[in-house]
Design a protein around this motif. Structure first.
Motif, PDB file in Angstrom:
ATOM      1  N   ARG A 179      -4.020  -3.102  -4.966  1.00  0.00           N
ATOM      2  CA  ARG A 179      -4.988  -2.727  -3.936  1.00  0.00           C
ATOM      3  C   ARG A 179      -6.402  -2.806  -4.484  1.00  0.00           C
ATOM      4  O   ARG A 179      -6.635  -2.584  -5.666  1.00  0.00           O
ATOM      5  CB  ARG A 179      -4.681  -1.310  -3.431  1.00  0.00           C
ATOM      6  CG  ARG A 179      -3.355  -1.288  -2.712  1.00  0.00           C
ATOM      7  CD  ARG A 179      -2.947   0.096  -2.352  1.00  0.00           C
ATOM      8  NE  ARG A 179      -3.755   0.647  -1.290  1.00  0.00           N
ATOM      9  CZ  ARG A 179      -3.470   1.779  -0.672  1.00  0.00           C
ATOM     10  NH1 ARG A 179      -2.402   2.462  -1.034  1.00  0.00           N
ATOM     11  NH2 ARG A 179      -4.227   2.218   0.288  1.00  0.00           N
TER      12      ARG A 179
ATOM     13  N   GLU B 117       0.799  -1.225   0.000  1.00  0.00           N
ATOM     14  CA  GLU B 117       0.000   0.000   0.000  1.00  0.00           C
ATOM     15  C   GLU B 117       0.827   1.268   0.000  1.00  0.00           C
ATOM     16  O   GLU B 117       0.281   2.360   0.053  1.00  0.00           O
ATOM     17  CB  GLU B 117      -0.928  -0.001   1.234  1.00  0.00           C
ATOM     18  CG  GLU B 117      -1.783  -1.249   1.315  1.00  0.00           C
ATOM     19  CD  GLU B 117      -2.580  -1.312   2.604  1.00  0.00           C
ATOM     20  OE1 GLU B 117      -2.948  -0.247   3.119  1.00  0.00           O
ATOM     21  OE2 GLU B 117      -2.811  -2.430   3.104  1.00  0.00           O
ATOM     22  N   GLY B 118       2.146   1.113  -0.033  1.00  0.00           N
ATOM     23  CA  GLY B 118       2.992   2.309   0.026  1.00  0.00           C
ATOM     24  C   GLY B 118       3.330   2.647   1.468  1.00  0.00           C
ATOM     25  O   GLY B 118       2.582   2.315   2.391  1.00  0.00           O
TER      26      GLY B 118
ATOM     27  N   PHE C 283       2.303   1.705  -9.615  1.00  0.00           N
ATOM     28  CA  PHE C 283       3.103   0.750  -8.850  1.00  0.00           C
ATOM     29  C   PHE C 283       2.623   0.630  -7.409  1.00  0.00           C
ATOM     30  O   PHE C 283       2.685  -0.429  -6.814  1.00  0.00           O
ATOM     31  CB  PHE C 283       4.596   1.113  -8.917  1.00  0.00           C
ATOM     32  CG  PHE C 283       5.245   0.642 -10.184  1.00  0.00           C
ATOM     33  CD1 PHE C 283       5.811  -0.623 -10.263  1.00  0.00           C
ATOM     34  CD2 PHE C 283       5.253   1.430 -11.318  1.00  0.00           C
ATOM     35  CE1 PHE C 283       6.392  -1.077 -11.439  1.00  0.00           C
ATOM     36  CE2 PHE C 283       5.824   0.986 -12.506  1.00  0.00           C
ATOM     37  CZ  PHE C 283       6.403  -0.272 -12.570  1.00  0.00           C
TER      38      PHE C 283
ATOM     39  N   ALA D 139       3.184   5.358   3.017  1.00  0.00           N
ATOM     40  CA  ALA D 139       2.282   6.297   3.679  1.00  0.00           C
ATOM     41  C   ALA D 139       1.220   5.564   4.490  1.00  0.00           C
ATOM     42  O   ALA D 139       0.679   6.105   5.447  1.00  0.00           O
ATOM     43  CB  ALA D 139       1.628   7.212   2.644  1.00  0.00           C
ATOM     44  N   ALA D 140       0.921   4.316   4.109  1.00  0.00           N
ATOM     45  CA  ALA D 140      -0.115   3.552   4.807  1.00  0.00           C
ATOM     46  C   ALA D 140       0.388   2.977   6.127  1.00  0.00           C
ATOM     47  O   ALA D 140      -0.366   2.386   6.900  1.00  0.00           O
ATOM     48  CB  ALA D 140      -0.626   2.431   3.910  1.00  0.00           C
TER      49      ALA D 140
ATOM     50  N   ALA E 105      10.669  10.773  -5.278  1.00  0.00           N
ATOM     51  CA  ALA E 105      11.807  11.407  -5.968  1.00  0.00           C
ATOM     52  C   ALA E 105      11.936  12.896  -5.654  1.00  0.00           C
ATOM     53  O   ALA E 105      13.046  13.415  -5.540  1.00  0.00           O
ATOM     54  CB  ALA E 105      11.699  11.194  -7.476  1.00  0.00           C
ATOM     55  N   ASP E 106      10.817  13.578  -5.524  1.00  0.00           N
ATOM     56  CA  ASP E 106      10.881  15.032  -5.343  1.00  0.00           C
ATOM     57  C   ASP E 106      10.627  15.460  -3.914  1.00  0.00           C
ATOM     58  O   ASP E 106      10.330  16.637  -3.656  1.00  0.00           O
ATOM     59  CB  ASP E 106       9.872  15.717  -6.272  1.00  0.00           C
ATOM     60  CG  ASP E 106      10.498  15.982  -7.633  1.00  0.00           C
ATOM     61  OD1 ASP E 106      11.688  15.656  -7.798  1.00  0.00           O
ATOM     62  OD2 ASP E 106       9.801  16.506  -8.510  1.00  0.00           O
ATOM     63  N   ARG E 107      10.732  14.534  -2.965  1.00  0.00           N
ATOM     64  CA  ARG E 107      10.466  14.912  -1.581  1.00  0.00           C
ATOM     65  C   ARG E 107      11.758  15.059  -0.807  1.00  0.00           C
ATOM     66  O   ARG E 107      12.746  14.382  -1.081  1.00  0.00           O
ATOM     67  CB  ARG E 107       9.566  13.854  -0.927  1.00  0.00           C
ATOM     68  CG  ARG E 107       8.210  13.842  -1.588  1.00  0.00           C
ATOM     69  CD  ARG E 107       7.367  12.721  -1.078  1.00  0.00           C
ATOM     70  NE  ARG E 107       6.940  12.939   0.292  1.00  0.00           N
ATOM     71  CZ  ARG E 107       6.016  12.191   0.881  1.00  0.00           C
ATOM     72  NH1 ARG E 107       5.449  11.196   0.221  1.00  0.00           N
ATOM     73  NH2 ARG E 107       5.667  12.436   2.118  1.00  0.00           N
TER      74      ARG E 107
ATOM     75  N   THR F 165      10.281   0.632  -7.070  1.00  0.00           N
ATOM     76  CA  THR F 165       9.906   1.356  -8.288  1.00  0.00           C
ATOM     77  C   THR F 165       8.828   2.387  -7.971  1.00  0.00           C
ATOM     78  O   THR F 165       8.961   3.571  -8.293  1.00  0.00           O
ATOM     79  CB  THR F 165       9.449   0.394  -9.386  1.00  0.00           C
ATOM     80  OG1 THR F 165      10.444  -0.602  -9.567  1.00  0.00           O
ATOM     81  CG2 THR F 165       9.232   1.121 -10.696  1.00  0.00           C
ATOM     82  N   GLY F 166       7.753   1.936  -7.320  1.00  0.00           N
ATOM     83  CA  GLY F 166       6.708   2.877  -6.923  1.00  0.00           C
ATOM     84  C   GLY F 166       7.264   3.942  -5.992  1.00  0.00           C
ATOM     85  O   GLY F 166       6.994   5.135  -6.149  1.00  0.00           O
ATOM     86  N   ALA F 167       8.067   3.511  -5.021  1.00  0.00           N
ATOM     87  CA  ALA F 167       8.604   4.449  -4.028  1.00  0.00           C
ATOM     88  C   ALA F 167       9.461   5.521  -4.689  1.00  0.00           C
ATOM     89  O   ALA F 167       9.383   6.697  -4.338  1.00  0.00           O
ATOM     90  CB  ALA F 167       9.405   3.687  -2.974  1.00  0.00           C
ATOM     91  N   LEU F 168      10.273   5.138  -5.671  1.00  0.00           N
ATOM     92  CA  LEU F 168      11.116   6.141  -6.340  1.00  0.00           C
ATOM     93  C   LEU F 168      10.240   7.210  -6.987  1.00  0.00           C
ATOM     94  O   LEU F 168      10.505   8.413  -6.846  1.00  0.00           O
ATOM     95  CB  LEU F 168      12.012   5.488  -7.400  1.00  0.00           C
ATOM     96  CG  LEU F 168      12.834   6.496  -8.212  1.00  0.00           C
ATOM     97  CD1 LEU F 168      13.853   7.215  -7.336  1.00  0.00           C
ATOM     98  CD2 LEU F 168      13.527   5.832  -9.388  1.00  0.00           C
ATOM     99  N   PHE F 169       9.181   6.784  -7.700  1.00  0.00           N
ATOM    100  CA  PHE F 169       8.337   7.765  -8.385  1.00  0.00           C
ATOM    101  C   PHE F 169       7.574   8.639  -7.387  1.00  0.00           C
ATOM    102  O   PHE F 169       7.332   9.806  -7.640  1.00  0.00           O
ATOM    103  CB  PHE F 169       7.383   7.069  -9.368  1.00  0.00           C
ATOM    104  CG  PHE F 169       8.049   6.738 -10.678  1.00  0.00           C
ATOM    105  CD1 PHE F 169       8.029   7.648 -11.713  1.00  0.00           C
ATOM    106  CD2 PHE F 169       8.734   5.541 -10.857  1.00  0.00           C
ATOM    107  CE1 PHE F 169       8.663   7.369 -12.920  1.00  0.00           C
ATOM    108  CE2 PHE F 169       9.377   5.251 -12.054  1.00  0.00           C
ATOM    109  CZ  PHE F 169       9.340   6.168 -13.091  1.00  0.00           C
ATOM    110  N   VAL F 170       7.196   8.067  -6.249  1.00  0.00           N
ATOM    111  CA  VAL F 170       6.442   8.855  -5.269  1.00  0.00           C
ATOM    112  C   VAL F 170       7.362   9.769  -4.447  1.00  0.00           C
ATOM    113  O   VAL F 170       6.993  10.880  -4.082  1.00  0.00           O
ATOM    114  CB  VAL F 170       5.609   7.926  -4.350  1.00  0.00           C
ATOM    115  CG1 VAL F 170       4.968   8.714  -3.209  1.00  0.00           C
ATOM    116  CG2 VAL F 170       4.517   7.219  -5.159  1.00  0.00           C
TER     117      VAL F 170
END
Lengths: 234, 234
Positions: free
Chosen positions: B132, A39-40, B127, A42-43, A130-132, A123-128
């Motif tokens: 989910r 779920e990422g 991703f 953040a969950a 990258a700019d933080r 992969t998902g984490a990098l896209f989410v």
């Protein structure tokens, strides 16, 4: 050692827990990684972990003093898992184009094993992320960078060994091979079909075009002929 | 219309707001998409939006009855933005291999324009949400699917028009072209260099290999020669 999809190229990362405290910590982190993968990050909350593990919140706080410490330890665990499953076995096996192949092959196997989720955590984490700003984003980027650097280094080595044509840009080759992997994964998440398997002939087709004439083109015809070629080289 | 990186291929999606209520709703959604693009949908809460927009929580609830309604509307807004920037202009321009090129070119321009963040909303979201359940995950997957289907259809059309070799699998070509885009984006997030620009010659190299002999290979030599070729075809 040559990796192909018949051999799960994993090494156990389990160092024997030294204490019950360490064991509890590992149980918490395993569950945290499961939630983060599905779920990422953040969950992931201490409240939710406490509920799922039937532990008290204060018990959890004894191990992780904040959500950020917990997130960092979870990213660290995912990073270790990736190192043990992909980077270390590839680095212990062959060099040049063989290692390049092994990196890609082990990446695919790592995704195919579906640890917790069809999506590969980073992969998902990098896209989410990258700019933080902040240490969690930094840790996520550093793991993706470690993977990308391993690809680049293997490409460089393969060029130095005259297995790959030296005129092509190292960064561009690494980006294209990584793109074949990530693109196959993307298609797999949407269509759940043979996309990951099809990445292997696609990788070989790309390597054939990039190869120097020291390798017979027939070697790149199929994953089977490629594995045979690598075995013969030993 | 042929798209290249000199023309931002965007169409305004702004239908004139019909009422002040609609205007407020659009203001809320614009901010929601900004947060979702930078930090992921999970970071989006009604409390945070209320604070950032200096609105009351109850005012926000009048527009979005739950976090889920808000997430869905945000995904819908991102989807419309992508449709207006990429899918619609590509569909209104050319056919076959020209449309295939325009889809990829507009995708790159959309990412290069950095709306809110260097990361393109849907790649990370796919991703993170692929495994989910629920309507938000479904909406995210449907937008990625819409993009992937547009690629597939353009590949099919290019094969039917004998611009691309008909022996290659449509799904595999779509996955490889998408992989060049996503892989370039991945490298760009890590290295912030020329990766996105390099995707264009990489796409052309791949198209050259897939092309039927109806197109001169010299056309694929560079983005410049390719644009000239397309212009001549009109």
């Amino acid at each position: 050692v040559i990796f192909d999809d018949r051999q799960p190229g994993t090494r156990s990362s389990a160092s024997r827990p030294h204490s019950q405290g360490e064991q509890t910590r590992q149980t918490i982190l395993a569950r945290a990684l499961k939630i983060g993968s599905r779920e990422g990050l953040a969950a992931l909350t201490i409240g939710r972990l406490a509920k799922e593990l039937k532990m008290s919140k204060s018990g959890l706080f004894a191990h992780f003093h904040s959500k950020e410490t917990l997130e960092l330890a979870t990213v660290e665990k995912a990073k270790n898992g990736f190192q043990n499953a992909v980077l270390l076995p590839a680095q212990a096996s062959g060099r040049g184009i063989e290692r390049l192949w092994n990196l890609c092959e082990l990446w695919l196997v790592h995704v195919e094993r579906h640890i917790f989720s069809r999506a590969y955590f980073f992969t998902g984490a990098l896209f989410v992320y990258a700019d933080r700003p902040g240490p969690v984003a930094k840790a996520i980027k550093s793991s993706s960078q470690e993977w990308f650097d391993a690809l680049r280094k293997a490409v460089e080595d393969a060029q130095a060994r005259r297995e790959l044509d030296r005129s092509a840009s190292v960064g561009r080759i690494a980006s294209e091979l990584n793109g074949i992997l990530v693109g196959a994964h993307y298609a797999y998440l949407l269509e759940n079909g043979t996309s990951l398997r099809e990445a292997r002939p696609a990788l070989l087709a790309r390597l054939r075009e990039l190869a120097a004439n020291t390798i017979p083109t027939s070697a790149f015809q199929s994953p089977r002929s490629w594995i045979k070629y690598l075995e013969k080289m030993h």
